[in-house]
Design an enzyme around this catalytic site. Structure first.
Site, PDB file in Angstrom:
ATOM      1  N   GLU A 117       3.197 -18.422   7.087  1.00  0.00           N
ATOM      2  CA  GLU A 117       4.201 -19.394   6.306  1.00  0.00           C
ATOM      3  C   GLU A 117       4.219 -19.042   4.779  1.00  0.00           C
ATOM      4  O   GLU A 117       4.067 -20.033   4.055  1.00  0.00           O
ATOM      5  CB  GLU A 117       3.944 -20.921   6.641  1.00  0.00           C
ATOM      6  CG  GLU A 117       4.104 -21.304   8.033  1.00  0.00           C
ATOM      7  CD  GLU A 117       4.255 -22.787   8.208  1.00  0.00           C
ATOM      8  OE1 GLU A 117       3.861 -23.613   7.377  1.00  0.00           O
ATOM      9  OE2 GLU A 117       4.772 -23.080   9.301  1.00  0.00           O
TER      10      GLU A 117
ATOM     11  N   GLU B 214       4.136 -21.464  16.407  1.00  0.00           N
ATOM     12  CA  GLU B 214       3.526 -23.097  16.233  1.00  0.00           C
ATOM     13  C   GLU B 214       4.286 -24.317  16.506  1.00  0.00           C
ATOM     14  O   GLU B 214       5.515 -24.096  16.332  1.00  0.00           O
ATOM     15  CB  GLU B 214       3.219 -23.069  14.705  1.00  0.00           C
ATOM     16  CG  GLU B 214       2.138 -22.586  14.156  1.00  0.00           C
ATOM     17  CD  GLU B 214       1.609 -22.846  12.555  1.00  0.00           C
ATOM     18  OE1 GLU B 214       1.895 -24.064  12.308  1.00  0.00           O
ATOM     19  OE2 GLU B 214       1.004 -22.053  11.838  1.00  0.00           O
TER      20      GLU B 214
HETATM   21  C1  GLA Z   1       2.061 -25.296   9.266  1.00  0.00           C
HETATM   22  C2  GLA Z   1       0.815 -24.108   8.856  1.00  0.00           C
HETATM   23  C3  GLA Z   1      -0.270 -24.632  10.064  1.00  0.00           C
HETATM   24  C4  GLA Z   1      -0.507 -26.171   9.955  1.00  0.00           C
HETATM   25  C5  GLA Z   1       0.673 -26.730  10.382  1.00  0.00           C
HETATM   26  C6  GLA Z   1       0.623 -28.319  10.698  1.00  0.00           C
HETATM   27  O1  GLA Z   1       2.860 -24.883  10.374  1.00  0.00           O
HETATM   28  O2  GLA Z   1       0.968 -22.924   9.422  1.00  0.00           O
HETATM   29  O3  GLA Z   1      -1.443 -23.955   9.295  1.00  0.00           O
HETATM   30  O4  GLA Z   1      -0.718 -26.565   8.700  1.00  0.00           O
HETATM   31  O5  GLA Z   1       1.568 -26.666   9.570  1.00  0.00           O
HETATM   32  O6  GLA Z   1       1.665 -28.855  11.232  1.00  0.00           O
END
Ligand code: GLA
Length: 657
Positions: free
Chosen positions: A154, A310
């Protein structure tokens, strides 16, 4: 994507999530693999935050534990998206290179102890990250479990910009490359305003804290530069991976509508578009943005399948109040991601953490273990995905309507010192929603895309736009296409200089109108409401905005009944051959938008899946399958064009179409 880039080709829908074994003793790992098999997991994203374990002190690498984990996963039939682990440098790194820590606009240096504590322009960070990537690539490039690389994590989630001295130097270099001479920059930035003229690039600073409004073009260039700096980091890692492991595909996880990174520039460099999405279970409208986010991901990949990298099985921990997903909601949202082009469902994370900032974030395997509602739902979803896999995997999602999404416009309308501060994505979703209500699928497109395959092109709030783009939009209409332009479009050029003479530039001819003035509708001024009645061929109201539209060669479809622009045109149409060009000088309410979409659907010969506009549900076609989803906690009767479809709360209907 160039043909030379390797592809992820999942033979079946991918299912699994982030796997962080470093948080657990190794005897837990056996249970992990066994339960993953029970749940139908076939993909795990490994080592995303493991830098401190992989390089416990500078230049000392420890891989034995990761060898073990990868071997176990492989023996269990689970493929691995191996992270490059560069998203969170270890504490020793911050101590050794304090100047690598990011600095906020107010001059505060952010410390280690959470994650992403590096300036995107830090050469020390980049050098160390690339050393780690090289080690990982050389060690695991031919591991049989390896499906592909998961670069960093991210980008820009927490730190997307930094006002440190490395960033300032990189900004100046970037400006130099962009403008060539400081005089060209002075012209572009309009620096004769407020005595801002620069004598050399060395005089330029990042737009950190200032007495009042910064130079708007400087702000925009800073945003462009910051996205570029993050992309440069991604490309530096990918260059190593492409050299050492040329046949292994790579990706990173995007974050839906993320203002900090212009994903149109990123997308061609990813071998698979991947997304993270966390809709709020307490928000009944969250499904609208979710649908649009899925469509954006598909669009970024040029229509190819993407991957939900995710999502949460139940609650997150980062909102103020974190509601779990009620039974059935996660299944519904998973199937609708598949329906809009995802080739799998991965979660954050496999096993719920015992310690750390995310210990209250849900996972596939909760604290309470396998005998739980969440794990039962996880197993059921795994089984269902494997059942429906053949229908969907690799299939495309047809769309004949494009909506333009433009990062420069986004950045510009959200700047201070504008007529009415806007939320750009919320505005786009206002336009997206009436199409969703009719079951008409949209693609997002950048302004420089080839739009010839779309019957209808929507340009809401296309605020910043070049002459070339305006001419191409005009050509779309001349070629028989349909175009709808919303208010606050073509107000500025790419340097944020105004399109003089009534805005819209060369689109004035195509639309047959120009804009003389405008008035945001505000309940705080001399009005009690922020809407105004529309009269003419449309029933309903206009919200938030009134343009003073001057029709020169256009038919008035609807006018404002009251307000500053009372009696003036609100919606116009100009026909050109078989094409048409619409201007919408307000934000139509639901009734007016539904009526407009009905007209546009007829004109552009679209085929809505819904017989009447319906909220709370979606209908979309992927491959040969029609998917209908109830996003509400109530049973619904969905008025499909083919007949009524009953759906239970959060129910999903799949049929051959
Ligand atoms: C993001 C991050 C993850 C985690 C999630 C929690 O998507 O990439 O590592 O922290 O948030 O919602």
């Amino acid at each position: 994507m160039t043909p030379a880039q390797p592809r992820f080709d999942f033979p079946t829908l991918a299912y699994g999530g982030d796997y962080n074994p470093e948080q657990w003793p190794s005897d837990v790992w056996d249970e992990d693999v066994a339960l993953m098999q029970v749940a139908g997991v076939n993909v795990a994203s490994v080592a995303i935050f493991a830098w401190a374990r992989l390089e416990p002190s500078p230049g000392v690498y420890e891989f034995a534990w990761l060898d073990d984990v990868l071997d176990r996963l492989h023996a269990g039939g689970i493929g691995v998206l191996l992270a490059t682990a560069t998203a969170s440098p270890p504490p020793w790194f911050a101590l050794k290179y304090p100047q690598s820590l990011p600095v906020t606009a107010d001059g505060v240096r952010l410390g280690p102890g959470s994650r992403q504590h590096y300036s995107p322009s830090s050469p020390d960070y980049c050098r160390h990250a690339l050393q780690l990537v090289t080690q990982l690539a050389e060690r695991y490039g031919s591991h049989p479990a390896l499906l592909g690389w998961h670069i960093n994590n991210e980008y820009g989630c927490h730190v997307w910009t930094s006002y440190d001295s490395d960033s300032a130097a990189a900004f100046r270099l970037w400006l130099h490359q962009r403008y060539g001479t400081v005089e060209a920059l002075n012209v572009a930035w309009g620096t004769d305003f407020w005595s801002q003229r620069y004598g050399s690039f060395d005089e330029i600073e990042p737009p950190a804290a200032m007495p009042t409004f910064a130079n708007p073009t400087q702000l925009l260039d800073w945003d462009r530069f910051s996205s570029h700096a993050l992309l440069a980091l991604f490309l530096a890692e990918s260059q190593i991976l492409r050299r050492v492991t040329p046949d292994v595909p790579l990706t990173t996880n995007l974050m839906g509508f993320a203002r900090q990174a212009d994903y149109w520039q990123w997308a061609p460099h990813l071998d698979l578009i991947c997304d993270d999405a966390y809709p709020d279970p307490s928000d009944p409208q969250a499904y609208v943005r979710l649908c649009a986010q899925r469509d954006l991901m598909r669009s970024l990949g040029g229509g190819r399948p993407w991957l939900l990298m995710e999502c949460a099985t139940a609650a997150v921990q980062w909102r103020t109040t974190n509601l779990p997903k009620p039974p059935g909601l996660h299944r519904a949202q998973s199937l609708q991601a598949i329906a809009r082009g995802s080739d799998g469902i991965l979660h954050f994370q496999w096993r719920q953490s015992r310690a750390g900032a995310e210990k209250f974030h849900s996972a596939m395997l909760p604290h309470a273990g396998a005998q739980t509602r969440v794990f039962r739902e996880v197993c059921a979803l795994g089984a269902e995905l494997s059942q429906v896999s053949a229908r969907f995997v690799g299939q495309s999602v047809p769309a004949r309507v494009a909506i333009l999404l433009d990062w420069d416009s986004w950045r510009a309308v959200e700047q201070p010192s504008t007529p009415d501060r806007q939320d750009y994505v919320a505005h786009l979703l206002e336009w997206y929603q009436p199409f969703l209500r009719r079951g008409i699928t949209l693609d997002f497109q950048p302004v420089d895309a080839d739009l010839s395959s779309y019957a209808l092109v929507l340009a809401p709030m296309l605020h910043v736009v070049s002459q070339a783009t305006l001419e191409r939009l005009g050509a779309h209409v001349s070629a028989g296409g349909h175009l709808v332009v919303g208010y606050q479009s073509a107000v500025l050029d790419q340097n944020l200089h105004v399109w003089l003479g009534g805005y819209l530039g060369p689109l004035q001819r195509t639309l047959g109108v120009h804009i003389e003035e405008w008035a945001p509708l505000s309940p705080t001024q001399d009005r009690t409401s922020d809407s105004t009645q529309l009269v003419g061929q449309l029933n309903g109201f206009g919200r938030r905005w009134q343009d003073i539209v001057v029709p020169q060669d256009a038919e008035v479809v609807a006018s404002f009944a009251d307000g500053f622009a009372a009696g003036g045109a609100a919606v116009t149409r100009r026909r050109e051959g078989t094409g048409s060009a619409w201007y919408v000088g307000t934000l139509p309410d639901e009734a007016a938008f539904d009526a407009l979409v009905g007209l546009w659907a007829l004109e552009a010969d679209l085929e809505p899946l819904m017989a009447t506009p319906t909220s709370g549900v979606e209908a979309v076609r992927r491959g040969e399958t029609l998917v209908v989803v109830n996003h509400t906690a109530e049973p619904v009767e969905v008025p499909l064009i083919t007949g009524i479809q009953h759906l239970e709360p959060f129910g999903v209907h799949l049929s051959d179409s």
